[in-house]
Design a protein around this motif. Structure first.
Motif, PDB file in Angstrom:
ATOM      1  N   TYR A   1       0.856  -1.194   0.000  1.00 36.77           N
ATOM      2  CA  TYR A   1       0.000   0.000   0.000  1.00 36.77           C
ATOM      3  C   TYR A   1       0.892   1.245   0.000  1.00 36.77           C
ATOM      4  O   TYR A   1       1.865   1.307   0.736  1.00 36.77           O
ATOM      5  N   PRO A   2       0.579   2.236  -0.833  1.00 41.08           N
ATOM      6  CA  PRO A   2       1.474   3.400  -0.933  1.00 41.08           C
ATOM      7  C   PRO A   2       1.489   4.244   0.339  1.00 41.08           C
ATOM      8  O   PRO A   2       0.519   4.270   1.089  1.00 41.08           O
ATOM      9  N   LYS A   3       2.593   4.951   0.531  1.00 44.18           N
ATOM     10  CA  LYS A   3       2.716   5.842   1.683  1.00 44.18           C
ATOM     11  C   LYS A   3       1.820   7.050   1.479  1.00 44.18           C
ATOM     12  O   LYS A   3       1.521   7.436   0.348  1.00 44.18           O
ATOM     13  N   ASP A   4       1.392   7.664   2.576  1.00 45.00           N
ATOM     14  CA  ASP A   4       0.606   8.891   2.494  1.00 45.00           C
ATOM     15  C   ASP A   4       1.479  10.018   1.954  1.00 45.00           C
ATOM     16  O   ASP A   4       2.661  10.104   2.277  1.00 45.00           O
ATOM     17  N   ARG A   5       0.865  10.886   1.166  1.00 41.50           N
ATOM     18  CA  ARG A   5       1.619  12.021   0.633  1.00 41.50           C
ATOM     19  C   ARG A   5       1.927  13.027   1.729  1.00 41.50           C
ATOM     20  O   ARG A   5       2.955  13.673   1.724  1.00 41.50           O
ATOM     21  N   ILE A   6       1.010  13.150   2.678  1.00 44.46           N
ATOM     22  CA  ILE A   6       1.193  14.073   3.786  1.00 44.46           C
ATOM     23  C   ILE A   6       1.587  13.254   5.007  1.00 44.46           C
ATOM     24  O   ILE A   6       0.862  12.354   5.411  1.00 44.46           O
ATOM     25  N   PRO A   7       2.744  13.545   5.623  1.00 45.18           N
ATOM     26  CA  PRO A   7       3.157  12.751   6.782  1.00 45.18           C
ATOM     27  C   PRO A   7       2.257  12.999   7.996  1.00 45.18           C
ATOM     28  O   PRO A   7       1.899  14.129   8.300  1.00 45.18           O
ATOM     29  N   HIS A   8       1.859  11.921   8.645  1.00 47.82           N
ATOM     30  CA  HIS A   8       1.030  11.982   9.839  1.00 47.82           C
ATOM     31  C   HIS A   8       1.760  11.286  10.982  1.00 47.82           C
ATOM     32  O   HIS A   8       2.720  10.547  10.761  1.00 47.82           O
ATOM     33  N   LEU A   9       1.271  11.492  12.194  1.00 44.20           N
ATOM     34  CA  LEU A   9       1.864  10.789  13.335  1.00 44.20           C
ATOM     35  C   LEU A   9       1.594   9.293  13.234  1.00 44.20           C
ATOM     36  O   LEU A   9       2.466   8.476  13.510  1.00 44.20           O
ATOM     37  N   VAL A  10       0.385   8.939  12.846  1.00 46.27           N
ATOM     38  CA  VAL A  10      -0.001   7.544  12.677  1.00 46.27           C
ATOM     39  C   VAL A  10      -0.734   7.428  11.349  1.00 46.27           C
ATOM     40  O   VAL A  10      -1.595   8.247  11.046  1.00 46.27           O
ATOM     41  N   THR A  11      -0.392   6.421  10.561  1.00 46.65           N
ATOM     42  CA  THR A  11      -1.046   6.246   9.275  1.00 46.65           C
ATOM     43  C   THR A  11      -1.871   4.969   9.269  1.00 46.65           C
ATOM     44  O   THR A  11      -1.657   4.065  10.086  1.00 46.65           O
ATOM     45  N   PHE A  12      -2.789   4.912   8.331  1.00 45.00           N
ATOM     46  CA  PHE A  12      -3.624   3.726   8.150  1.00 45.00           C
ATOM     47  C   PHE A  12      -2.756   2.490   7.944  1.00 45.00           C
ATOM     48  O   PHE A  12      -2.972   1.451   8.554  1.00 45.00           O
ATOM     49  N   LYS A  13      -1.758   2.634   7.095  1.00 47.44           N
ATOM     50  CA  LYS A  13      -0.898   1.506   6.766  1.00 47.44           C
ATOM     51  C   LYS A  13      -0.180   0.964   8.002  1.00 47.44           C
ATOM     52  O   LYS A  13      -0.175  -0.246   8.247  1.00 47.44           O
ATOM     53  N   GLU A  14       0.420   1.846   8.797  1.00 47.00           N
ATOM     54  CA  GLU A  14       1.166   1.420   9.984  1.00 47.00           C
ATOM     55  C   GLU A  14       0.268   0.697  10.985  1.00 47.00           C
ATOM     56  O   GLU A  14       0.638  -0.344  11.530  1.00 47.00           O
ATOM     57  N   VAL A  15      -0.901   1.267  11.224  1.00 43.07           N
ATOM     58  CA  VAL A  15      -1.813   0.688  12.210  1.00 43.07           C
ATOM     59  C   VAL A  15      -2.284  -0.693  11.772  1.00 43.07           C
ATOM     60  O   VAL A  15      -2.274  -1.652  12.554  1.00 43.07           O
ATOM     61  N   GLN A  16      -2.672  -0.807  10.505  1.00 44.24           N
ATOM     62  CA  GLN A  16      -3.190  -2.081  10.026  1.00 44.24           C
ATOM     63  C   GLN A  16      -2.100  -3.144   9.927  1.00 44.24           C
ATOM     64  O   GLN A  16      -2.344  -4.310  10.233  1.00 44.24           O
ATOM     65  N   VAL A  17      -0.906  -2.749   9.524  1.00 42.83           N
ATOM     66  CA  VAL A  17       0.181  -3.726   9.440  1.00 42.83           C
ATOM     67  C   VAL A  17       0.511  -4.265  10.829  1.00 42.83           C
ATOM     68  O   VAL A  17       0.645  -5.476  11.021  1.00 42.83           O
ATOM     69  N   SER A  18       0.620  -3.389  11.821  1.00 42.93           N
ATOM     70  CA  SER A  18       0.939  -3.874  13.172  1.00 42.93           C
ATOM     71  C   SER A  18      -0.203  -4.713  13.738  1.00 42.93           C
ATOM     72  O   SER A  18       0.032  -5.693  14.435  1.00 42.93           O
ATOM     73  N   ARG A  19      -1.428  -4.337  13.420  1.00 42.56           N
ATOM     74  CA  ARG A  19      -2.600  -5.086  13.903  1.00 42.56           C
ATOM     75  C   ARG A  19      -2.619  -6.505  13.335  1.00 42.56           C
ATOM     76  O   ARG A  19      -2.810  -7.478  14.062  1.00 42.56           O
ATOM     77  N   PHE A  20      -2.411  -6.634  12.033  1.00 37.64           N
ATOM     78  CA  PHE A  20      -2.519  -7.952  11.404  1.00 37.64           C
ATOM     79  C   PHE A  20      -1.234  -8.750  11.505  1.00 37.64           C
ATOM     80  O   PHE A  20      -1.257  -9.963  11.289  1.00 37.64           O
ATOM     81  N   ARG A  21      -0.108  -8.124  11.837  1.00 41.19           N
ATOM     82  CA  ARG A  21       1.103  -8.896  12.124  1.00 41.19           C
ATOM     83  C   ARG A  21       0.886  -9.756  13.373  1.00 41.19           C
ATOM     84  O   ARG A  21       1.347 -10.886  13.430  1.00 41.19           O
ATOM     85  N   ARG A  22       0.206  -9.185  14.367  1.00 39.94           N
ATOM     86  CA  ARG A  22      -0.090  -9.968  15.583  1.00 39.94           C
ATOM     87  C   ARG A  22      -0.997 -11.145  15.256  1.00 39.94           C
ATOM     88  O   ARG A  22      -0.799 -12.252  15.756  1.00 39.94           O
ATOM     89  N   VAL A  23      -2.000 -10.910  14.410  1.00 36.87           N
ATOM     90  CA  VAL A  23      -2.930 -11.983  14.048  1.00 36.87           C
ATOM     91  C   VAL A  23      -2.202 -13.071  13.273  1.00 36.87           C
ATOM     92  O   VAL A  23      -2.445 -14.266  13.482  1.00 36.87           O
ATOM     93  N   ALA A  24      -1.284 -12.667  12.395  1.00 38.81           N
ATOM     94  CA  ALA A  24      -0.547 -13.626  11.574  1.00 38.81           C
ATOM     95  C   ALA A  24       0.569 -14.320  12.342  1.00 38.81           C
ATOM     96  O   ALA A  24       1.141 -15.293  11.851  1.00 38.81           O
ATOM     97  N   GLY A  25       0.887 -13.811  13.523  1.00 43.00           N
ATOM     98  CA  GLY A  25       1.977 -14.401  14.306  1.00 43.00           C
ATOM     99  C   GLY A  25       3.346 -13.961  13.822  1.00 43.00           C
ATOM    100  O   GLY A  25       4.342 -14.631  14.083  1.00 43.00           O
ATOM    101  N   LEU A  26       3.406 -12.854  13.095  1.00 40.14           N
ATOM    102  CA  LEU A  26       4.672 -12.330  12.596  1.00 40.14           C
ATOM    103  C   LEU A  26       5.265 -11.359  13.610  1.00 40.14           C
ATOM    104  O   LEU A  26       4.535 -10.683  14.321  1.00 40.14           O
ATOM    105  N   PRO A  27       6.590 -11.241  13.660  1.00 41.22           N
ATOM    106  CA  PRO A  27       7.202 -10.285  14.593  1.00 41.22           C
ATOM    107  C   PRO A  27       6.986  -8.848  14.115  1.00 41.22           C
ATOM    108  O   PRO A  27       6.851  -8.593  12.918  1.00 41.22           O
ATOM    109  N   SER A  28       6.972  -7.917  15.036  1.00 40.81           N
ATOM    110  CA  SER A  28       6.870  -6.502  14.694  1.00 40.81           C
ATOM    111  C   SER A  28       8.185  -6.034  14.094  1.00 40.81           C
ATOM    112  O   SER A  28       9.246  -6.500  14.480  1.00 40.81           O
ATOM    113  N   VAL A  29       8.097  -5.094  13.145  1.00 44.01           N
ATOM    114  CA  VAL A  29       9.300  -4.563  12.517  1.00 44.01           C
ATOM    115  C   VAL A  29       9.297  -3.046  12.600  1.00 44.01           C
ATOM    116  O   VAL A  29       8.246  -2.415  12.697  1.00 44.01           O
TER     117      VAL A  29
END
Length: 162
Positions: free
Chosen positions: A21-49
């Motif tokens: 998923y592409p990065k946001d053009r405007i930098p934010h403190l928290v982005t949709f991509k970051e939140v969803q990746v960390s959320r579903f990494r836990r579900v998938a059993g993958l380590p956080s990066v």
């Protein structure tokens, strides 16, 4: 294949798609991509990066650990029972199924493929209105920081509309 293994495999597919998923053009403190990746990494059993791709150990307690602390004690941190009940009711209980994750994969791939943008194409009449054809381009340039207006060009735009 057990249902929990199927959920993990689907979550891994979703994480792979989210990482594209592409990065946001405007930098934010928290982005949709970051939140969803960390959320579903836990579900998938993958380590956080981290940003560089190196795995890091989570410093924050997980949602399951917080629930465990709340359920094990009658009043953690001096909370009364009413406040404890409110916390327990407000903590989300995420239960994913393979079908729900596959629906999210389908929705994300539809968004990334610009399906609806292409289906409902609006044309140049809206992108370049006759009264001020450079309006949207000036907005995008201003957001991206390409072209800054000085006081005189801004006044000209306000007074004459161009």
């Amino acid at each position: 294949m057990s249902s929990s293994q199927a959920v993990r495999d689907s979550a891994k597919k979703l994480v792979n798609l989210l990482e594209k998923y592409p990065k946001d053009r405007i930098p934010h403190l928290v982005t949709f991509k970051e939140v969803q990746v960390s959320r579903f990494r836990r579900v998938a059993g993958l380590p956080s990066v981290d940003d560089k791709g190196k795995s890091v150990k989570d410093k924050k307690p997980s949602l399951d650990e917080i629930k465990s602390i709340i359920n094990r004690t009658s009043g953690p941190l001096g909370l009364n029972k009413e406040t404890l009940a409110k916390i327990q009711n407000s903590v989300s209980n995420e239960k994913f199924t393979e079908e729900s994750i596959n629906q999210q994969i389908h929705a994300l791939s539809t968004i990334m493929g610009n399906k609806f943008r292409n289906y409902y194409d609006v044309g140049d009449k809206l992108y370049k209105p006759a009264g001020n054809p450079r309006y949207y381009q000036r907005l995008i340039d201003e957001i991206e920081g390409k072209k800054n207006e000085n006081i005189f060009t801004a006044m000209r735009t306000v007074l004459f509309g161009k």
